[in-house]
Write an enzyme that holds these catalytic residues in place. Structure first.
Site, PDB file in Angstrom:
ATOM      1  N   GLU A 245       0.828  -1.200   0.000  1.00 16.31           N
ATOM      2  CA  GLU A 245       0.000   0.000   0.000  1.00 16.31           C
ATOM      3  C   GLU A 245       0.865   1.253   0.000  1.00 16.31           C
ATOM      4  O   GLU A 245       0.553   2.234  -0.682  1.00 16.31           O
ATOM      5  CB  GLU A 245      -0.951   0.018   1.213  1.00 16.31           C
ATOM      6  CG  GLU A 245      -1.995   1.125   1.077  1.00 16.31           C
ATOM      7  CD  GLU A 245      -2.925   1.265   2.273  1.00 16.31           C
ATOM      8  OE1 GLU A 245      -3.051   0.304   3.068  1.00 16.31           O
ATOM      9  OE2 GLU A 245      -3.532   2.352   2.409  1.00 16.31           O
ATOM     10  N   LEU A 246       1.964   1.212   0.742  1.00 15.50           N
ATOM     11  CA  LEU A 246       2.863   2.371   0.774  1.00 15.50           C
ATOM     12  C   LEU A 246       3.496   2.618  -0.599  1.00 15.50           C
ATOM     13  O   LEU A 246       3.749   3.765  -0.966  1.00 15.50           O
ATOM     14  CB  LEU A 246       3.948   2.178   1.833  1.00 15.50           C
ATOM     15  CG  LEU A 246       3.477   2.431   3.264  1.00 15.50           C
ATOM     16  CD1 LEU A 246       4.508   1.938   4.270  1.00 15.50           C
ATOM     17  CD2 LEU A 246       3.191   3.912   3.483  1.00 15.50           C
ATOM     18  N   TYR A 248       2.012   2.220  -3.419  1.00 16.70           N
ATOM     19  CA  TYR A 248       1.010   2.989  -4.157  1.00 16.70           C
ATOM     20  C   TYR A 248       1.011   4.440  -3.672  1.00 16.70           C
ATOM     21  O   TYR A 248       0.917   5.383  -4.461  1.00 16.70           O
ATOM     22  CB  TYR A 248      -0.392   2.405  -3.955  1.00 16.70           C
ATOM     23  CG  TYR A 248      -0.609   1.064  -4.627  1.00 16.70           C
ATOM     24  CD1 TYR A 248      -0.977  -0.058  -3.890  1.00 16.70           C
ATOM     25  CD2 TYR A 248      -0.473   0.921  -6.010  1.00 16.70           C
ATOM     26  CE1 TYR A 248      -1.188  -1.291  -4.499  1.00 16.70           C
ATOM     27  CE2 TYR A 248      -0.681  -0.309  -6.626  1.00 16.70           C
ATOM     28  CZ  TYR A 248      -1.032  -1.407  -5.859  1.00 16.70           C
ATOM     29  OH  TYR A 248      -1.233  -2.624  -6.463  1.00 16.70           O
ATOM     30  N   GLU A 249       1.109   4.594  -2.357  1.00 18.45           N
ATOM     31  CA  GLU A 249       1.048   5.945  -1.790  1.00 18.45           C
ATOM     32  C   GLU A 249       2.210   6.793  -2.301  1.00 18.45           C
ATOM     33  O   GLU A 249       2.085   8.006  -2.484  1.00 18.45           O
ATOM     34  CB  GLU A 249       1.090   5.874  -0.255  1.00 18.45           C
ATOM     35  CG  GLU A 249       0.819   7.205   0.424  1.00 18.45           C
ATOM     36  CD  GLU A 249       0.593   7.076   1.935  1.00 18.45           C
ATOM     37  OE1 GLU A 249       0.324   5.958   2.404  1.00 18.45           O
ATOM     38  OE2 GLU A 249       0.707   8.103   2.623  1.00 18.45           O
ATOM     39  N   ARG A 250       3.358   6.159  -2.543  1.00 15.27           N
ATOM     40  CA  ARG A 250       4.538   6.917  -2.957  1.00 15.27           C
ATOM     41  C   ARG A 250       4.664   7.039  -4.462  1.00 15.27           C
ATOM     42  O   ARG A 250       5.675   7.522  -4.957  1.00 15.27           O
ATOM     43  CB  ARG A 250       5.807   6.219  -2.418  1.00 15.27           C
ATOM     44  CG  ARG A 250       5.940   6.318  -0.936  1.00 15.27           C
ATOM     45  CD  ARG A 250       7.032   5.417  -0.401  1.00 15.27           C
ATOM     46  NE  ARG A 250       6.922   5.366   1.055  1.00 15.27           N
ATOM     47  CZ  ARG A 250       7.491   4.461   1.819  1.00 15.27           C
ATOM     48  NH1 ARG A 250       8.241   3.517   1.288  1.00 15.27           N
ATOM     49  NH2 ARG A 250       7.328   4.491   3.115  1.00 15.27           N
TER      50      ARG A 250
END
Lengths: 381, 340
Positions: A245-246, A248-250
């Site tokens: 998920e991180l 995607y966040e970055r």
């Protein structure tokens, strides 16, 4: 060979076409004065804007058509996102859902989660919060203490999440909880859940940020029930999932376009014949920006597919947040104060908004220091 | 000696093999002794001869004009390698001048932009110079020039008389009229700086792994890790924007993207040199260690063909002329290169 290769990529036709559609939509929005470009960005929450964007097919660009997405390339998604940001559109309500929550559910969610939630996200009517940080858990996510206890038909959640943007108006949260006792392996025993924010036992306290904005929250869980099919992946797989998920966040253009509107305001203020010093400052900023966009576009095509993409995303976020933070510091020294008019001063309004957001650019989604550690580890491997 | 580059273009575009062959040539020919000799003012004849024989100088010239007709990205990637090895000859200038002039030329050929600081002026047989917007001139380099050097002890020589008196011929550039000599030089130095920066990165990583202090490799210290991350990030940005300019070779967006590259890469060069020296500390500050060959080049090359300020000013003027609402499209145009 280059250590980190950001190969030039061609934008596929569906990305070029997506740009045109997004611009058409935004043109109407701006003409009709539906948002104020110089005061908004991807963090600005506007549920009705999100609904209109969803209706126009601009949310879930690269998500499967079976769930209401447009089924286009990841580069098309990047293109829609960057057009939104460049125009100052208030994407805040659906931003997290579109950028990370929906891809996460698509990858790891149950059939029911996918069928019920994804179409609502892509219609722009379902918003998500990120449940990672806790009062004692920031960069060290493996120190997660909020607990998930196995019960009949599901799980019971207890604990507290914090810095949770828009928890007070999100429909769901993807939360990381400790589902098994801590052992030698600090990354084991964690599970991600899709939490319905209307569940009994959830209480949300708003935490005003430094400018008094109402975005952050503290979310308290007291015996909150989550059914089995709202677990993401498998119990105990939480560390792998949160890492995904991180990524995607970055991954998106928000890592360097957060304050683009300030550059627009600055250039407008300088006029068409700036002096040499001002021209140089603008030239320097734009060269930085073009390099950033080149890098961002390059990895948009490979998000999730290449083992190195997480490290490269970290590089872009490091350079991007530095650019975003430099911009207000450079801009403020280039503009002479203007006599206040009844209509206000757009440049100054924009600058003040950005000045009080800028510290967060190198904190959210992974602090600068954590990201540098990720890059260094890769170099020294 | 058959041309390595020439040999391999005959086969499938086996770029990796070409790259390895050139790497081997450079490792063999660019020795510390020869570099020292070059820095003392001697022409590096053996290095030049080996490079000339490889055919690299013809890489950018069209095949039907007697060249090798490599893709710009391939040609400049090979050129980057020469810079990573600190070659003390005007191979890049020759490669570009040959492509601009449209025919193979004998010996080293330089690019003339600043009459007081001509790269390898006293060694080159010919030079190519801009002669108005649509024309370039081939100069027969004079026997004597005012000798001078940059921080890397590469010749940067001054014309003692007006170069106009040494014109052999003028013509329209074989490449399009967007291929202005100064912009070509800016791109050349951007590519070369990327090469030198890669060497600095490589040396810094190696040092962080093998240098032990306080009972561990210094790469275990967070401060050093963060410096390496900063260094690598600058190199990545420099590579990305240089790649963009290379993709615009001989296209309409060339001058603008070459300027963007030179501005950004020049800035990166300063950071990279500083960080490299900080990581390598006392070791890197001596002639015993190869770091200085790259850092002195970075400090020098960023000043050639327009320093960052000059190109930043040009870019800034172009951006402001279109107003705030025009920035985004100008950025898109720059990034899209040959999209259309």
């Amino acid at each position: 060979m280059p250590r980190f290769e950001f190969a030039p990529v061609r934008l596929p036709p569906d990305a070029l076409e997506a740009r045109i559609r997004t611009r058409e939509f935004l043109k109407v929005e701006i003409t009709e004065n539906r948002f104020v470009p110089h005061l908004n960005s991807w963090s600005s929450f506007d549920a009705s804007f999100s609904a209109r964007a969803g209706a126009a097919g601009l949310i879930g660009t690269s998500m499967p058509r079976a769930f209401g997405g447009q089924g286009l390339s990841s580069q098309a998604r990047h293109t829609v996102a960057e057009e939104m940001l460049a125009s100052g559109a208030p994407c805040g309500a659906h931003w997290v859902a579109e950028r990370q929550s929906a891809p996460q559910i698509l990858k790891y969610g149950s059939a029911r989660a996918k069928a019920e939630i994804l179409p609502k996200v892509f219609s722009g009517s379902c918003f998500f919060a990120i449940g990672m940080s806790e009062p004692d858990t920031g960069s060290d996510l493996s120190a997660t203490r909020s607990k998930a206890t196995r019960i009949d038909g599901g799980w019971r959640l207890n604990g507290t999440k914090v810095w949770t943007s828009n928890a007070h108006r999100a429909h769901f949260m993807i939360g990381l909880f400790r589902s098994a006792e801590v052992t030698q392996d600090r990354h084991a025993g964690l599970t991600q859940f899709i939490v319905d924010m209307t569940s009994a036992g959830i209480s949300v306290r708003e935490i005003p940020d430094i400018a008094g904005r109402s975005e952050f929250n503290e979310v308290h869980f007291e015996d909150v029930f989550v059914p089995d099919d709202m677990v993401l992946g498998e119990p105990g797989q939480g560390w792998t999932l949160v890492t995904s998920e991180l990524a995607y966040e970055r991954s998106g253009p928000d890592r360097f376009l957060s304050d683009f509107q300030l550059l627009v305001q600055l250039v407008d203020r300088l006029g068409v014949k700036p002096d040499a010093g001002d021209a140089r400052a603008i030239g320097r900023l734009v060269a930085d920006l073009v390099a950033l966009r080149q890098m961002s576009n390059s990895i948009a095509a490979e998000i999730g597919t290449s083992p190195e993409s997480g490290v490269k995303a970290a590089v872009v976020k490091l350079l991007g947040s530095r650019f975003e933070q430099e911009l207000p510091e450079v801009a403020r020294l280039m503009v002479q104060p203007q006599a206040k008019t009844p209509d206000g001063d757009q440049f100054t309004e924009c600058l003040e908004e950005i000045m009080t957001r800028a510290p967060s650019y190198s904190i959210r989604g992974g602090t600068r220091e954590i990201l540098k550690g990720i890059v260094a580890k890769s170099l020294l491997a | 000696m058959t041309g390595i580059v020439q040999d391999l273009t005959g086969r499938t575009s086996d770029f990796e093999a070409m790259e390895q062959a050139v790497s081997r040539l450079l490792a063999r020919e660019v020795t510390p002794d020869r570099l020292a000799q070059a820095e003392s003012g001697q022409t590096a004849v053996e290095i030049w001869t080996a490079l000339e024989a490889s055919g690299l100088a013809l890489a950018l010239l069209d095949e039907n004009l007697g060249g090798l007709g490599l893709e710009a990205s391939a040609a400049f990637e090979l050129l980057r390698l020469t810079a990573a090895h600190s070659v003390p000859v005007a191979i890049g200038e020759t490669m570009i001048a040959t492509a601009l002039w449209g025919q193979p030329l004998d010996g080293q050929v330089t690019l003339i932009s600043d009459f007081d600081r001509v790269p390898y002026g006293r060694q080159a047989r010919f030079g190519v110079m801009q002669n108005g917007r649509d024309e370039i001139a081939l100069i027969e380099m004079p026997q004597t020039m005012g000798p001078d050097r940059n921080l890397a002890n590469e010749p940067r020589d001054a014309f003692k008389s007006d170069p106009a008196g040494h014109v052999i011929e003028t013509r329209k550039p074989t490449l399009g009229k967007t291929m202005d000599v100064m912009a070509c030089g800016a791109l050349l130095r951007s590519v070369q700086m990327c090469g030198a920066m890669h060497t600095v990165l490589r040396l810094s990583i190696e040092h962080a792994k093998i240098r032990h202090q306080f009972g561990r490799p210094i790469g275990r210290f967070q401060a050093v890790q963060h410096m390496l991350a900063d260094l690598a990030s600058e190199v990545a940005a420099a590579d990305a924007i240089t790649g963009l300019a290379v993709r615009n070779w001989n296209r309409e967006g060339f001058i603008f993207t070459a300027g963007l590259a030179k501005a950004r890469v020049g800035e990166a060069a300063g950071h990279v040199a500083a960080i490299g020296h900080q990581i390598l500390a006392a070791n890197g500050f001596t002639q015993d260690h190869p770091l200085n060959r790259s850092t002195r080049r970075l400090w020098s090359w960023r000043d050639d063909f327009g320093n960052e300020a000059i190109w930043q000013q040009q870019i800034g003027r172009a951006i402001c002329a279109e107003g705030g609402g025009g920035i985004w499209d100008q950025v898109l145009t720059a990034n899209s290169g040959a999209q259309e």
